[in-house]
Each structure stands twice: as structure tokens, then as C-alpha cells.
Write a protein that holds these residues in place. Sequence first.
Motif, PDB file in Angstrom:
ATOM      1  N   LYS A 244       0.844  -1.200   0.000  1.00 56.55           N
ATOM      2  CA  LYS A 244       0.000   0.000   0.000  1.00 56.55           C
ATOM      3  C   LYS A 244       0.881   1.252   0.000  1.00 56.55           C
ATOM      4  CE  LYS A 244      -3.517   2.847   1.272  1.00 56.55           C
ATOM      5  NZ  LYS A 244      -4.304   2.619   2.502  1.00 56.55           N
ATOM      6  N   ILE A 245       0.483   2.233  -0.819  1.00 57.80           N
ATOM      7  CA  ILE A 245       1.121   3.560  -0.812  1.00 57.80           C
ATOM      8  C   ILE A 245       0.029   4.609  -0.633  1.00 57.80           C
ATOM      9  CG2 ILE A 245       2.720   5.112  -1.981  1.00 57.80           C
ATOM     10  CD1 ILE A 245       3.298   2.912  -4.007  1.00 57.80           C
ATOM     11  N   TRP A 246       0.308   5.614   0.185  1.00 56.73           N
ATOM     12  CA  TRP A 246      -0.555   6.797   0.262  1.00 56.73           C
ATOM     13  C   TRP A 246       0.062   7.896  -0.594  1.00 56.73           C
ATOM     14  CZ3 TRP A 246      -0.184   3.693   4.632  1.00 56.73           C
ATOM     15  CH2 TRP A 246      -1.393   3.340   5.264  1.00 56.73           C
ATOM     16  N   VAL A 247      -0.699   8.396  -1.571  1.00 58.60           N
ATOM     17  CA  VAL A 247      -0.229   9.478  -2.448  1.00 58.60           C
ATOM     18  C   VAL A 247      -1.294  10.568  -2.400  1.00 58.60           C
ATOM     19  CG1 VAL A 247       0.601  10.097  -4.744  1.00 58.60           C
ATOM     20  CG2 VAL A 247       0.918   7.750  -3.902  1.00 58.60           C
ATOM     21  N   ASP A 248      -1.190  11.447  -1.420  1.00 60.16           N
ATOM     22  CA  ASP A 248      -2.235  12.449  -1.198  1.00 60.16           C
ATOM     23  C   ASP A 248      -1.661  13.545  -0.300  1.00 60.16           C
ATOM     24  OD1 ASP A 248      -4.676  13.749  -1.162  1.00 60.16           O
ATOM     25  OD2 ASP A 248      -5.748  12.194  -0.052  1.00 60.16           O
ATOM     26  N   ASP A 249      -2.167  14.754  -0.446  1.00 54.96           N
ATOM     27  CA  ASP A 249      -1.774  15.845   0.449  1.00 54.96           C
ATOM     28  C   ASP A 249      -3.000  16.522   1.069  1.00 54.96           C
ATOM     29  OD1 ASP A 249      -2.836  17.347  -1.622  1.00 54.96           O
ATOM     30  OD2 ASP A 249      -0.936  18.250  -2.230  1.00 54.96           O
ATOM     31  N   HIS A 250      -4.178  15.945   0.865  1.00 55.50           N
ATOM     32  CA  HIS A 250      -5.435  16.464   1.414  1.00 55.50           C
ATOM     33  C   HIS A 250      -5.585  17.952   1.115  1.00 55.50           C
ATOM     34  CE1 HIS A 250      -9.072  16.081   3.766  1.00 55.50           C
ATOM     35  NE2 HIS A 250      -8.744  17.165   4.460  1.00 55.50           N
ATOM     36  N   TRP A 251      -5.780  18.239  -0.188  1.00 52.92           N
ATOM     37  CA  TRP A 251      -5.960  19.610  -0.660  1.00 52.92           C
ATOM     38  C   TRP A 251      -4.797  20.520  -0.252  1.00 52.92           C
ATOM     39  CZ3 TRP A 251      -9.138  20.126  -4.458  1.00 52.92           C
ATOM     40  CH2 TRP A 251     -10.317  19.378  -4.515  1.00 52.92           C
ATOM     41  N   GLY A 252      -3.588  19.973  -0.270  1.00 51.27           N
ATOM     42  CA  GLY A 252      -2.406  20.787  -0.027  1.00 51.27           C
ATOM     43  C   GLY A 252      -2.067  21.036   1.419  1.00 51.27           C
ATOM     44  N   HIS A 253      -2.793  20.417   2.347  1.00 47.65           N
ATOM     45  CA  HIS A 253      -2.546  20.662   3.768  1.00 47.65           C
ATOM     46  C   HIS A 253      -1.344  19.891   4.301  1.00 47.65           C
ATOM     47  CE1 HIS A 253      -6.180  22.967   4.072  1.00 47.65           C
ATOM     48  NE2 HIS A 253      -6.962  21.949   3.770  1.00 47.65           N
ATOM     49  N   TYR A 254      -0.961  18.791   3.657  1.00 49.85           N
ATOM     50  CA  TYR A 254       0.083  17.922   4.187  1.00 49.85           C
ATOM     51  C   TYR A 254       1.101  17.603   3.104  1.00 49.85           C
ATOM     52  CZ  TYR A 254      -3.561  17.282   7.695  1.00 49.85           C
ATOM     53  OH  TYR A 254      -4.531  17.498   8.637  1.00 49.85           O
ATOM     54  N   SER A 255       2.188  17.003   3.513  1.00 49.84           N
ATOM     55  CA  SER A 255       3.225  16.600   2.577  1.00 49.84           C
ATOM     56  C   SER A 255       2.824  15.307   1.867  1.00 49.84           C
ATOM     57  CB  SER A 255       4.541  16.385   3.341  1.00 49.84           C
ATOM     58  OG  SER A 255       5.545  15.883   2.503  1.00 49.84           O
ATOM     59  N   LYS A 256       3.146  15.223   0.571  1.00 54.98           N
ATOM     60  CA  LYS A 256       2.817  14.055  -0.251  1.00 54.98           C
ATOM     61  C   LYS A 256       4.111  13.357  -0.665  1.00 54.98           C
ATOM     62  CE  LYS A 256       0.962  14.997  -4.268  1.00 54.98           C
ATOM     63  NZ  LYS A 256      -0.040  15.363  -5.296  1.00 54.98           N
ATOM     64  N   ILE A 257       4.087  12.036  -0.701  1.00 55.89           N
ATOM     65  CA  ILE A 257       5.262  11.264  -1.095  1.00 55.89           C
ATOM     66  C   ILE A 257       5.721  11.678  -2.496  1.00 55.89           C
ATOM     67  CG2 ILE A 257       3.903   9.340  -2.041  1.00 55.89           C
ATOM     68  CD1 ILE A 257       6.065   7.448  -0.898  1.00 55.89           C
TER      69      ILE A 257
END
Length: 457
Positions: free
Chosen positions: A213-226
Motif C-alpha cells: 500500500k502507498i498513500w499518495v495524497d496531500d489532502h488539498w495541499g494541507h500535508y506533505s505528499k510522497i
Amino acid sequence: MKKRKLLGVGISLSLPLLLLLPAQSERNGSPLSAANAPAVVIDGAQIWDGTGRPPIRDAILVIRGARVEALGPRGSVQAPQDAVTIPAKGKTIIPGLINTHGHVGMTKGLKSARENYTRDNVVSQLKQYARYGVTTIMSLGTDFEPMSEIRGAARPEEPVRATVFTAGRGFTGKNGYPAVLPGNAGVPREVDTIEEVQSQVQELARQKVDMVKIWVDDHWGHYSKIRPELYRAIIAEAHKHNLRVMAHLFYLEDAKELVKAGLDGMAHSVRDREVDGELIQALKARKTFAVPTLVREESTFIYAEPPAFLDDPFFSRWADPLVVRQLKDPAYGARIKSDPDFSRYPGQLKTGQKNLKKLWDAGVTIALGSDSGPPARFQGFFEHRELELMVQAGLTPAQALLAATSNAAEALKISRDFGTLEKGKRADLILLDADPLQDIRNTRKIHKIWIGGREVD
């Protein structure tokens, strides 16, 4: 036999072999096996077998041990003389539901935390899935050591529960989403270099996980994305070890890049915009499957006001009364509405539904997944709600059920034993009091459930 270890030096047996062990004990006549129980004959029901063929009306289905011994129209199946017969005229049999994206063990009440992850909590939640006819799940990226003793089908000496497959612990970037969210510290693997990626994928390979599993998301720019070079390296290294990869994703452009890198499954819908022909063509060429998780999107806003399902007996029978009271508290709804992105969430669900219909019509493989297991995402109940939302998106009830059975089994590469009702396959099935092909909500009218030939209490 050596101890099967998930999060240490390795696993001595692969999961497909482990799933055969109960069947082997049946053949050996173990006193703990289902083989010593009489055969069960379900007499007179309609059978929707999950293969895509038309339903079999006025059918007979025979369960012996953990397997379907025979099924077919009346007159084509010989009922064993020693069988227990269940009259089922007017009822419908479907395969057990398969959730390709769920989570177990991390939640108690409305709190998610690593310390909640115990063997007892995992088993309790697998039993909860079973009560709702969700007979198989992929636990996607949040599993720890207790899973090593639980993964696979329940052994004959264990209580009946859902079969569970595992991705171990998934990947994100350093200080990335969702590791920075409350309760998630130490849950995802946080990587920052190619060397870290290779070492940690190799560890998962030694553990013989069923998916990466990989998470590729920043939640509308609020967090860092891989970073892309890291997720590309994860996919490449996983494939070197014959491991397949699913990704939590949100944005269309990330979906395109992930599929280009060889992604095997999208763990969520694209939700920022409508999917386009480029992505559809890539998904089909790569044979990448898609998991909508529509109910996950609904859960981001539905508790702003107490939803009607909180008083639905199908939900409340197995719900924690304290959790229900908390969700009905106006203060809980106020917290939901105070989220700065709250106004976006209903639109994300609508976009996900549009994209589901577009992908299905284009011939992309769709598999049911709910992302159930985190707080207020209710295991078992949410899978039935997912079916309803899929039909609201434009799928027929039969198409939604295919996504939840044979398509899901094919996506997880477990279709040899799971996903359809056929002679010799596992007896994972639901006997319903009404026909879900007429109304998908009829999946909630459960009469009986069997998992591996054992009736769920």
C-alpha cells in the motif's frame, strides 16, 4: 510447523497454502473440522452465483465441509441423505461480499491509535464483518504483529470470522500524509530515500504480504505528499518480488503517473475532477483495477447532522450504543462542520460516483471497497451502503454485486477459491430473504451466512 510471522524475519508458509490447511484437515477427518458435521442442503432458493450468468431459479445448493459440493436447478442435484435441509423458497443466495479496501484493529469507539491494535480487537472486528456477510477483506496498510497469527481463513478451532488478507504497513513520505494525522504516528512506513524504499519493500517481501500500500495524497495541499521517485521505486521493487501495489490517491494527475509506473489497483476514486480518456486507456492497458470507496467520501460529511441509519436496526443491532450517542451529539456535528474543507466533501462523493460510472462503462475492472475500519466507518454496514451508493451512481444491482464478489476476487488474485459459487469452491455465501437484483438494499435482509461452510452466529 514453524510459527507464521508477519512483522519479523519472515513467514514460513504462503497465504494460499495456509488457506488450504482447513480443507486438508477436513480430508483427514479432524474432529475440529467442518467435515464431521452433516452436509447442508439449501432447498428452493434462487442462486445468483457471481459468474455473470443468469440466476438459477428453484435451485439446490449443497455444502459439505468448507466447500460447495453441488448446486444447480432442482432435479439436477442429488441431495445427500444425511443432509440438514434448509427450506429456502422465495429466498436468494449470493456469494459472500469481498471488501478489497478495509482496515482492522486500529479503532476502539471513535478513537484510532496503534495501541488499540491487539489480537482480540482484530478478531472482534473480523467477526463484525462476518455478521454482515462480508466474508473476506483486504486490510490495507495498517497492520502490525498480531496479524501474523490471524491472517487467512479462520482455522477449524477458531470462531467463525471473515477471511483476512494483509498489506502489512503501507508507505508514505517523510512526515507525509497520513502519518501526521492524530493516531497515525508509527503506522505508515515513512521513507525519504530509494535505499529506504528498497530495504522496506524487501522486508514486506519476507513477510509475504498479499499487497503493498502507498498513500499518495496531500489532502488539498494541507500535508506533505510522497515524492514520485519514491512511489515509482516502491512499485518497481514490489514487482521485483512479485508483490502487487495499491495506492490511496485523490488527484487525476497522480492517478495517471501511478498507473504509468505500473500500479495494480487504485484504492480510491479520483475525486478532484472527472477521469479522462488518457487515464481510462492506461487503466485498461495495464489491467489496473479501481476501488471507488464512495461510502468513505460520504462519511466525511454525513455526520454533520445525525444520519437516519443510526436508528436503522440493521445498523444498530451490532453498533456500540456509546458511539451512537456520541454521533448524535450536536457537538460532534459541529466539529464536522468546522472542518475548513467541509464544503468540498459532498462534491468529492459526486465526482467519485460520476467516475465510477464512467470507468465501468469503459470496461475498467471495478472492485468493491469501503475503507471501513477507521472511526465512524462501520465495518460490515458500510459495505452494504457502498453497494447502495454504487447503484445510485448508475450501476445495476447485478453490476454492483459483481464488483463485490467475482471482480473483487479477481482484483485480489484469489478467484480460485473466492468470489463465485461453484462446485469445489469455498462455501462463503449469504442466504437473503429478498432478491437484491430487484433492490440492492435487499442485501440487508440476511437470513443466514456461511463462511467456509460454517454458519455465522
